[in-house]
Design a protein around this motif. Sequence first.
Motif, PDB file in Angstrom:
ATOM      1  N   PRO A  99      25.286  44.201 -36.968  1.00 23.37           N
ATOM      2  CA  PRO A  99      25.316  43.081 -37.928  1.00 23.37           C
ATOM      3  C   PRO A  99      25.439  43.534 -39.376  1.00 23.37           C
ATOM      4  O   PRO A  99      26.118  42.897 -40.184  1.00 23.37           O
ATOM      5  CB  PRO A  99      23.978  42.369 -37.686  1.00 23.37           C
ATOM      6  CG  PRO A  99      23.579  42.764 -36.306  1.00 23.37           C
ATOM      7  CD  PRO A  99      24.100  44.147 -36.104  1.00 23.37           C
TER       8      PRO A  99
ATOM      9  N   THR B 270      23.353  37.685 -31.372  1.00 19.97           N
ATOM     10  CA  THR B 270      23.308  36.522 -32.256  1.00 19.97           C
ATOM     11  C   THR B 270      23.357  36.953 -33.721  1.00 19.97           C
ATOM     12  O   THR B 270      24.088  36.378 -34.529  1.00 19.97           O
ATOM     13  CB  THR B 270      22.018  35.713 -32.007  1.00 19.97           C
ATOM     14  OG1 THR B 270      22.004  35.269 -30.651  1.00 19.97           O
ATOM     15  CG2 THR B 270      21.966  34.488 -32.920  1.00 19.97           C
ATOM     16  N   SER B 271      22.596  37.990 -34.035  1.00 22.15           N
ATOM     17  CA  SER B 271      22.585  38.488 -35.402  1.00 22.15           C
ATOM     18  C   SER B 271      23.958  39.008 -35.807  1.00 22.15           C
ATOM     19  O   SER B 271      24.427  38.757 -36.919  1.00 22.15           O
ATOM     20  CB  SER B 271      21.536  39.610 -35.530  1.00 22.15           C
ATOM     21  OG  SER B 271      21.494  40.105 -36.848  1.00 22.15           O
TER      22      SER B 271
ATOM     23  N   SER C 188      17.130  37.208 -36.920  1.00 26.30           N
ATOM     24  CA  SER C 188      17.402  37.690 -35.561  1.00 26.30           C
ATOM     25  C   SER C 188      17.427  39.215 -35.517  1.00 26.30           C
ATOM     26  O   SER C 188      16.929  39.831 -34.566  1.00 26.30           O
ATOM     27  CB  SER C 188      18.748  37.128 -35.068  1.00 26.30           C
ATOM     28  OG  SER C 188      18.713  35.725 -34.980  1.00 26.30           O
ATOM     29  N   GLY C 189      18.016  39.843 -36.544  1.00 25.70           N
ATOM     30  CA  GLY C 189      18.047  41.296 -36.591  1.00 25.70           C
ATOM     31  C   GLY C 189      16.654  41.893 -36.708  1.00 25.70           C
ATOM     32  O   GLY C 189      16.351  42.926 -36.091  1.00 25.70           O
TER      33      GLY C 189
ATOM     34  N   ASN D   8      14.966  41.586 -33.387  1.00 23.32           N
ATOM     35  CA  ASN D   8      15.578  42.518 -32.435  1.00 23.32           C
ATOM     36  C   ASN D   8      14.928  43.895 -32.519  1.00 23.32           C
ATOM     37  O   ASN D   8      14.570  44.492 -31.496  1.00 23.32           O
ATOM     38  CB  ASN D   8      17.078  42.625 -32.697  1.00 23.32           C
ATOM     39  CG  ASN D   8      17.743  43.752 -31.926  1.00 23.32           C
ATOM     40  OD1 ASN D   8      17.797  44.889 -32.383  1.00 23.32           O
ATOM     41  ND2 ASN D   8      18.257  43.434 -30.751  1.00 23.32           N
TER      42      ASN D   8
ATOM     43  N   THR E 224      19.430  33.216 -40.839  1.00 28.92           N
ATOM     44  CA  THR E 224      19.220  33.273 -39.387  1.00 28.92           C
ATOM     45  C   THR E 224      19.659  34.620 -38.821  1.00 28.92           C
ATOM     46  O   THR E 224      19.040  35.140 -37.887  1.00 28.92           O
ATOM     47  CB  THR E 224      19.981  32.133 -38.692  1.00 28.92           C
ATOM     48  OG1 THR E 224      21.356  32.132 -39.121  1.00 28.92           O
ATOM     49  CG2 THR E 224      19.360  30.788 -39.023  1.00 28.92           C
ATOM     50  N   SER E 225      20.730  35.201 -39.388  1.00 27.97           N
ATOM     51  CA  SER E 225      21.185  36.509 -38.921  1.00 27.97           C
ATOM     52  C   SER E 225      20.147  37.592 -39.212  1.00 27.97           C
ATOM     53  O   SER E 225      19.825  38.410 -38.331  1.00 27.97           O
ATOM     54  CB  SER E 225      22.515  36.873 -39.595  1.00 27.97           C
ATOM     55  OG  SER E 225      22.897  38.191 -39.283  1.00 27.97           O
ATOM     56  N   SER E 226      19.618  37.604 -40.441  1.00 26.46           N
ATOM     57  CA  SER E 226      18.622  38.627 -40.794  1.00 26.46           C
ATOM     58  C   SER E 226      17.328  38.440 -40.008  1.00 26.46           C
ATOM     59  O   SER E 226      16.668  39.416 -39.649  1.00 26.46           O
ATOM     60  CB  SER E 226      18.346  38.597 -42.294  1.00 26.46           C
ATOM     61  OG  SER E 226      17.906  37.311 -42.716  1.00 26.46           O
TER      62      SER E 226
ATOM     63  N   TRP F 233      15.300  40.590 -44.536  1.00 23.78           N
ATOM     64  CA  TRP F 233      15.172  39.160 -44.218  1.00 23.78           C
ATOM     65  C   TRP F 233      14.465  38.407 -45.342  1.00 23.78           C
ATOM     66  O   TRP F 233      14.912  37.339 -45.765  1.00 23.78           O
ATOM     67  CB  TRP F 233      14.389  38.988 -42.915  1.00 23.78           C
ATOM     68  CG  TRP F 233      13.893  37.591 -42.710  1.00 23.78           C
ATOM     69  CD1 TRP F 233      14.618  36.508 -42.276  1.00 23.78           C
ATOM     70  CD2 TRP F 233      12.569  37.099 -42.981  1.00 23.78           C
ATOM     71  NE1 TRP F 233      13.822  35.379 -42.255  1.00 23.78           N
ATOM     72  CE2 TRP F 233      12.562  35.714 -42.680  1.00 23.78           C
ATOM     73  CE3 TRP F 233      11.407  37.696 -43.434  1.00 23.78           C
ATOM     74  CZ2 TRP F 233      11.428  34.927 -42.825  1.00 23.78           C
ATOM     75  CZ3 TRP F 233      10.272  36.919 -43.579  1.00 23.78           C
ATOM     76  CH2 TRP F 233      10.285  35.549 -43.273  1.00 23.78           C
TER      77      TRP F 233
END
Length: 359
Positions: free
Chosen positions: A253, A196-197, A58-59, A62, A54-56, A96
């Motif tokens: 991140p 978020t990321s 969101s990044g 972005n 989920t972090s990757s 990602w």
Amino acid sequence: MSDTCVPHDDRTTTLLTTFICIGMAISYLPQHLKIIQSKSSEGFSPWFLLLGSTSSASGMLNIIVKQWGIIKCCRVLTPGNCMESTAGIFQLFLQWFLFTFILVLYIIYYPPHLKYVFVSVEDDNHGTRVPLLIKTSLKSENWKLSVVLSWIVFLHFLVTTSITFVLLLTSPSYPSPSPSPRNSQIETWATFLGLTSALLAALQYAPQLVHTYRMKLVGALSIKMMCIQSPGALLMVSSIALRPGTNWSTWLPYAVAGALQATLLTMCIFWHVRQKRLSIDDFGNPLSEEDDLDQGDSPVHVTAGPGAGVPVREAVGDAVQNDVRDEDESGEDTPLLGENGKHAKKGVKGLLNRFKLRR
């Protein structure tokens, strides 16, 4: 459009991004291969994979928002200039994809002997108590959690991607020097994705660090991958920061993730040295059958039903890899034998061996 679209001509940044993309693909290869070759994803925390995926994602979204104007300029730029200008987007997309592929392999190669609950009992055989592991029809909590978290990753990607492109495609003027409510919404969304990321990346390695510490084993984690990626994180952060339109919310991140990954790498190296000293592999299995016999352990039995136990040292069953319902419908006590018995045997022996190590 042609007046505002200036080709991005920074050879240093482009070469750095190209080098990082190639290095990233190479760095993830040992991790993918280790899971596939060992046919086991044991050692991964499902929370780590959830937060990382989920972090990757969101990044990646972005930087798509932040560089949407550059993407739109590809309509008037040459293919070469377009690829050069959007190399940063491809870099985060690759990040990602390669990480999320670990989650896919995690589900595919989840150890069959860990999908169900085993009950330990003792069988009095001619006055000698022999330990038995009885497989139940109950699915393990960790397997159920892994499936749920995988669905959350999929839904998160679906929802965030949909929102991102709805906002971008319904605001043709973005990015624009003149402020508008629509542009303000997109900027807020981009900041939300970046924060978020960063937050997920900061939390990402915490569950994996705890999980690896409690296992006291490297498991399916690849030390080779982390040896490449930990120092490579600095290059990746520099490459993203040098891209036009990006800010701290885009590269932060990856700076946080790089620092925490270095911590995990240190722990894995420590456990690897310990495993060598104890003559066990990354999954807690004895390095040789002779080493296991020298320890003087009693033969362990695994059973799929009453009276179906057989010594693990002789063979372990395909029933560990088959659905328990098939066993119930057959009404037969089938010895756990099969082509994959060797792999399953290591799994069960590893469970007992790890239990002894943690004691």
